[in-house]
Design a protein around this motif. Sequence first.
Motif, short mmCIF file in Angstrom:
data_model
loop_
_atom_site.label_atom_id
_atom_site.label_comp_id
_atom_site.label_asym_id
_atom_site.label_seq_id
_atom_site.Cartn_x
_atom_site.Cartn_y
_atom_site.Cartn_z
N ASN A 119 28.61 42.35 29.27
CA ASN A 119 30.03 41.36 30.27
C ASN A 119 30.06 41.09 31.95
O ASN A 119 28.67 42.06 32.51
N TRP A 120 30.37 40.64 32.72
CA TRP A 120 31.21 40.27 33.46
C TRP A 120 32.25 40.33 34.21
O TRP A 120 33.24 39.67 33.35
N THR A 121 32.95 40.42 35.40
CA THR A 121 33.70 40.64 35.62
C THR A 121 33.95 40.41 37.10
O THR A 121 32.67 40.24 38.20
N MET A 122 35.00 40.15 37.76
CA MET A 122 34.94 39.59 39.32
C MET A 122 36.02 40.31 40.49
O MET A 122 37.42 41.12 39.70
N LYS A 123 36.00 40.41 41.86
CA LYS A 123 36.38 40.90 42.08
C LYS A 123 36.70 40.17 44.09
O LYS A 123 35.76 39.21 44.30
N ARG A 124 38.03 39.12 43.99
CA ARG A 124 38.09 38.51 45.40
C ARG A 124 37.20 39.21 46.48
O ARG A 124 37.52 40.69 46.79
N VAL A 125 36.54 38.69 47.77
CA VAL A 125 36.23 39.12 48.61
C VAL A 125 37.16 38.92 49.93
O VAL A 125 36.88 38.79 51.01
N SER A 126 37.65 37.68 50.12
CA SER A 126 38.32 36.98 50.96
C SER A 126 39.71 37.04 50.87
O SER A 126 40.54 36.99 50.06
#
Length: 283
Positions: A119-126
């Motif tokens: 599976n995958w997840t995301m993190k905000r970078v901006s």
Amino acid sequence: MSCGGNKTTPPAKGDGGTPSKTPVKTCPKACTITSETFRSSPANRARTKIGVGEEVTLTVTPGPATWTVAGAAGTLTPNSGSHSSVTLTAQDVAGSVTITANAAGCSCAITFTVVEPANWTMKRVSGIKHANGRPDCGWQGNFYIHPNDVNFYNVNIREKDSQAVTTGSYNVFSGVWHGNYPPPDQASAWLSLTSHTDADGTKAAGTDSVYSGDPAAAAGAAVPFNVGTMHFPITLQWKVGTGAAKNFPIVRQEHEIYANGACESRKGGNTERKLFSEPTSSY
């Protein structure tokens, strides 16, 4: 595995004759195999759970030895001859692979469990993209691939295109394509996986933009705004080298407008929110 010098075989019971001195082939010394993953993260480089595409150095003591592999989940380099060390490369399928070293009448083995990305997840970078007075919002983020206890550095990922499913004020966007990716695959470019941490898993290169868009007049100009929802069924794919593309489970990229003028954009477990009255801002 037996170890020691040549043995003398005793006479059979009831046999008064002279014991047989036929030598029995035995190991002069027990052998052992040590393993070390190519990458230093996760920290346990002797682990026997590895990700597809991972490489491991195997060393036999005493050596050299001839090596054999059982199971479809891995290959050896070199794959013939006698060597003290070889490299195991995990293939692009989950499974078990056992490596055996044979030398001087001795054999020893080590077994690895190969796992695929799950599976995958995301993190905000901006920052967050938003226009003052409008119920819109967006952010940019990195993809992280799991499980975290292996390293997927030889995996590449890409995003397949999809069409918007909408309600309410977002109906003006019904059916629009998420990425307008070119045929024939209608998919983004492949992204490499570049780094790993125990906390986050294996990170992909580049960033992904997650933006709601502004449905303009359909949303209204003031509170109460016309509510609406929009989502894209996102299929992320992965592969190792020139292998076939395989799908992750579908994850929805979601956007929502609330009557109070708040906007939410959600993807990969990360949610960002802006209220219409907040100052204009950008990624």
